[in-house]
Design a protein around this motif. Structure first.
Motif, short mmCIF file in Angstrom:
data_model
loop_
_atom_site.label_atom_id
_atom_site.label_comp_id
_atom_site.label_asym_id
_atom_site.label_seq_id
_atom_site.Cartn_x
_atom_site.Cartn_y
_atom_site.Cartn_z
N VAL A 213 -27.02 -29.32 79.09
CA VAL A 213 -27.11 -27.89 79.46
C VAL A 213 -26.77 -26.91 78.57
CG1 VAL A 213 -27.87 -26.15 82.09
CG2 VAL A 213 -27.00 -28.66 82.60
N ALA A 214 -28.20 -26.10 78.27
CA ALA A 214 -28.23 -25.62 77.37
C ALA A 214 -28.52 -24.04 78.12
CB ALA A 214 -29.81 -25.73 75.95
N ALA A 215 -29.48 -24.40 78.43
CA ALA A 215 -29.17 -22.79 79.87
C ALA A 215 -30.07 -22.99 81.05
CB ALA A 215 -31.05 -22.15 78.69
N VAL A 216 -29.72 -22.18 82.36
CA VAL A 216 -29.40 -21.99 83.12
C VAL A 216 -30.57 -20.56 83.85
CG1 VAL A 216 -29.06 -21.27 86.31
CG2 VAL A 216 -27.75 -22.68 84.50
N ILE A 217 -31.52 -20.62 83.85
CA ILE A 217 -32.31 -20.07 84.43
C ILE A 217 -32.83 -19.49 85.61
CG2 ILE A 217 -34.78 -21.15 83.80
CD1 ILE A 217 -36.14 -18.46 82.87
N CYS A 218 -33.02 -18.30 85.98
CA CYS A 218 -33.41 -17.82 87.98
C CYS A 218 -33.60 -16.61 87.95
CB CYS A 218 -32.02 -18.01 88.70
SG CYS A 218 -31.06 -16.47 88.17
N GLU A 219 -34.27 -16.62 88.95
CA GLU A 219 -35.31 -15.29 89.11
C GLU A 219 -34.20 -14.70 90.55
OE1 GLU A 219 -38.78 -14.53 91.29
OE2 GLU A 219 -38.76 -17.05 91.05
N PRO A 220 -33.01 -13.59 89.81
CA PRO A 220 -31.57 -13.28 90.63
C PRO A 220 -32.15 -13.19 91.80
CG PRO A 220 -32.32 -11.70 89.09
CD PRO A 220 -33.01 -12.77 88.32
N VAL A 221 -33.15 -12.72 91.97
CA VAL A 221 -33.80 -12.38 94.13
C VAL A 221 -35.04 -13.24 93.72
CG1 VAL A 221 -34.62 -10.80 95.20
CG2 VAL A 221 -32.99 -10.19 93.94
N HIS A 222 -34.89 -14.52 94.38
CA HIS A 222 -36.25 -15.15 94.30
C HIS A 222 -37.41 -15.05 95.23
CE1 HIS A 222 -37.53 -19.73 95.24
NE2 HIS A 222 -38.50 -18.87 94.27
N TYR A 223 -38.34 -13.40 94.49
CA TYR A 223 -38.56 -12.80 94.76
C TYR A 223 -40.52 -13.85 95.07
CZ TYR A 223 -37.20 -8.39 94.84
OH TYR A 223 -36.31 -7.11 95.00
N ASN A 224 -40.61 -14.71 93.79
CA ASN A 224 -41.55 -15.75 93.93
C ASN A 224 -41.63 -17.00 94.87
OD1 ASN A 224 -43.99 -17.31 91.96
ND2 ASN A 224 -42.95 -18.83 92.70
N ALA A 225 -40.81 -16.42 96.42
CA ALA A 225 -40.89 -17.14 97.68
C ALA A 225 -40.50 -15.69 98.47
CB ALA A 225 -39.99 -17.97 97.78
N GLY A 226 -41.84 -14.96 97.68
CA GLY A 226 -41.67 -13.99 98.66
C GLY A 226 -40.43 -12.90 98.61
N CYS A 227 -39.75 -12.88 99.44
CA CYS A 227 -37.86 -12.15 98.59
C CYS A 227 -36.86 -12.80 99.14
CB CYS A 227 -38.72 -10.76 99.17
SG CYS A 227 -36.32 -9.47 99.31
N ILE A 228 -36.29 -13.54 98.72
CA ILE A 228 -35.08 -14.35 98.87
C ILE A 228 -33.75 -14.10 98.36
CG2 ILE A 228 -33.72 -16.72 99.25
CD1 ILE A 228 -36.69 -18.04 99.43
N PRO A 229 -32.51 -13.11 98.17
CA PRO A 229 -31.59 -12.59 97.68
C PRO A 229 -31.28 -13.48 97.77
CG PRO A 229 -32.39 -11.41 99.57
CD PRO A 229 -32.90 -12.62 100.22
N PRO A 230 -29.99 -13.00 96.50
CA PRO A 230 -29.11 -14.69 96.68
C PRO A 230 -27.83 -14.11 97.95
CG PRO A 230 -28.82 -12.89 95.04
CD PRO A 230 -30.12 -12.58 95.17
N LEU A 231 -27.40 -15.34 98.10
CA LEU A 231 -25.86 -15.03 98.91
C LEU A 231 -25.14 -14.67 98.96
CD1 LEU A 231 -26.84 -18.88 101.15
CD2 LEU A 231 -27.38 -16.54 101.90
N PRO A 232 -24.44 -13.52 99.15
CA PRO A 232 -23.05 -13.32 98.61
C PRO A 232 -22.15 -14.17 97.82
CG PRO A 232 -23.04 -13.15 100.75
CD PRO A 232 -24.39 -14.12 100.54
N GLY A 233 -21.72 -13.58 96.39
CA GLY A 233 -21.58 -14.70 95.17
C GLY A 233 -21.66 -15.65 94.88
N PHE A 234 -23.19 -15.58 94.65
CA PHE A 234 -23.52 -17.24 94.28
C PHE A 234 -24.08 -16.93 92.66
CE2 PHE A 234 -28.16 -19.49 93.35
CZ PHE A 234 -27.72 -20.57 93.42
N LEU A 235 -24.30 -15.60 92.40
CA LEU A 235 -24.91 -15.24 91.41
C LEU A 235 -23.51 -14.64 90.52
CD1 LEU A 235 -27.21 -12.15 91.22
CD2 LEU A 235 -27.98 -14.32 91.44
N ALA A 236 -22.66 -14.69 91.24
CA ALA A 236 -21.47 -14.35 90.67
C ALA A 236 -20.45 -15.93 89.71
CB ALA A 236 -20.03 -13.77 91.57
N HIS A 237 -20.84 -17.08 91.05
CA HIS A 237 -21.01 -18.36 90.83
C HIS A 237 -21.07 -19.20 89.70
CE1 HIS A 237 -19.37 -21.94 92.07
NE2 HIS A 237 -20.15 -22.93 92.04
N GLY A 270 -24.09 -6.31 89.82
CA GLY A 270 -23.32 -6.24 89.29
C GLY A 270 -22.69 -7.45 88.64
N VAL A 271 -23.63 -8.60 88.35
CA VAL A 271 -23.33 -9.76 87.40
C VAL A 271 -24.83 -9.95 86.64
CG1 VAL A 271 -23.78 -12.45 87.40
CG2 VAL A 271 -23.24 -11.34 89.62
#
Length: 446
Positions: A213-237, A270-271
């Motif tokens: 795997v070269a890269a992991v790409i994400c919407e840090p807030v999944h706005y394309n699905a409306g608005c699905i924030p990351p669960l606590p600690g998920f971005l840090a993981h 803060g990530v």
């Protein structure tokens, strides 16, 4: 196509209105009758035709005013035709619409982005979010010497072949299948798709594809699905695991950028990723995107390095000047405190309206963008939950709002996202809440 909107009005046929006549003409020259697929409004059965925009408002062909809750798919955060942006564009016109030229304004904007975006040590401008994401992935593949890209189900990174895939249904695996005609399935060989907000599934995928795997790409807030924030600690993981595996972490902040903080989701949570991409709200509706990231990675871009990127319209001056004016406005004291106050009040009161009316609906928002999920009351945390929303109820709600001058866009088969701007003051939001309550009560009676 003809269907009933649930309120007795026939929608989806060409009517004798000005919009209907224009759509009939458009279908004789434009593919599908539109200049972009998602501009076709599935609940109207045609595009929404606008004649002008001002502040929080859109005006249709017949002069009717709508309070805009789409705001150019989120590209206009300051409001339509912001005076400072208009003045900046006029300066660009006076300079001769410089194209394919470097100017002091490019340097100034890049310097500002390096100051306000946490991951930005270097910046490269682009035209669209799609282009920016393609370059970011190309860069990651070069510096890691790996090929595979890990993405998350339902996250949108542009309309280019590497991103036009979805997870195969019913396979119980991360096997991707094309999400568009004309996309060879061979592109999917280098793609891994996992569910959002599922750290265990993410870790299993990294283990299966270790060293690939070269890269992991994400919407840090999944706005394309409306608005699905990351669960606590998920971005840090994600940050911790990608660092451990030598993987480049890319935040696609095309939608989340500037939405809830000047430094985007990476500042808010803060990530800090290795690279991020920006577009939409960056230039208040003018075409401009940016790739930002660590200097040791970004310096592999040509001409300093071997990773190709260039273009005649890259960093076009009008967009650069608009972006400078936009960032200056967003840096004004108290902007995000006020935006957060308005957002929290609006989302809380809208949810209360649905609850009082007995309408099964969930509103989720962060900053100036939000999602509406009909047919459920529980929080939405995955793409699967978002696409399971009650589309028929959503259609009736949107059409009821449109009749009363509140504009929501809709995306065929997708949850979609909505939002407001800094031009939407308390009076505008109160008006929107009144319309929402009227429509909710009407839906409840039905």
């Amino acid at each position: 196509m003809k269907y009933l909107d649930g309120m007795g009005a026939l929608v989806g046929q060409v009517s004798p209105t000005a919009a209907g006549q224009l759509y009939a003409e458009a279908r004789q020259s434009l593919a599908g009758g539109v200049t972009a697929g998602l501009r076709w409004h599935p609940y109207l059965g045609r595009p929404f035709y606008a004649t002008r925009a001002e502040g929080p408002y859109l005006y249709d062909l017949e002069g009717k005013r709508y309070l805009d809750f789409n705001m150019a798919n989120g590209a206009v955060l300051l409001g339509h035709g912001h005076p400072a942006v208009n003045r900046a564009v006029q300066l660009g016109l006076a300079a001769g619409i410089l194209t394919a030229s470097e100017t002091e304004h490019h340097v100034s904007l890049a310097t500002t982005l390096c100051r306000v975006i946490p991951c930005a040590e270097r910046v490269r401008f682009a035209v669209t979010g799609t282009e920016a994401n393609l370059v970011a992935v190309r860069l990651a593949r070069h510096v890691t010497g790996r090929r595979k890209l890990l993405t998350f189900a339902g996250h949108f990174h542009g309309l280019a072949e590497p991103f036009l895939f979805r997870a195969a249904e019913g396979t119980g695996s991360d096997v991707p299948v094309p999400a568009s005609g004309g996309v060879p399935d061979t592109y999917g060989q280098d793609l891994v798709i996992v569910p959002w907000n599922d750290p265990d599934a993410f870790d299993r995928a990294l283990a299966r594809h270790r060293g690939e795997v070269a890269a992991v790409i994400c919407e840090p807030v999944h706005y394309n699905a409306g608005c699905i924030p990351p669960l606590p600690g998920f971005l840090a993981h994600l940050r911790q695991r990608t660092q451990e595996e030598g993987i480049v972490l890319i935040f696609d902040e095309v939608l989340s950028g500037f939405r809830m903080a000047l430094g985007g989701a990476q500042e808010f949570y803060g990530v800090t990723p290795d690279l991020c991409t920006l577009a939409k709200a960056l230039a208040s509706g003018l075409p401009l995107a940016a790739i930002c990231g660590r200097a040791d990675l970004m310096e592999h871009l040509s001409p300093a390095g071997p990773v190709a990127h260039s273009g005649t319209y890259t960093g076009q001056l009008l967009g650069v000047l608009a972006a400078r004016a936009t960032l200056e406005a967003l840096e004004s004291p108290g902007v995000y405190v006020e935006l957060g106050r308005r957002a929290a009040r609006f989302y809380d009161e809208a949810q209360s309206i649905f609850d009082r009316a007995g309408i099964p609906a969930r509103i989720q928002g962060l900053g100036a963008r939000f999602g509406l999920y009909f047919g459920r009351r529980e929080p939405v945390v995955t793409w699967a939950e978002a696409v399971a929303s009650d589309e028929a109820l959503h259609r009736r709600f949107v059409l009821g709002c449109l009749k009363r001058g509140l504009y929501f866009h809709a995306y065929l088969g997708l949850p979609g996202h909505a939002g407001f701007s800094l031009a939407h003051d308390d009076d505008c939001l109160d008006h929107a809440l009144n319309v929402i309550e009227t429509v909710a009560r009407e839906l409840a009676r039905q």
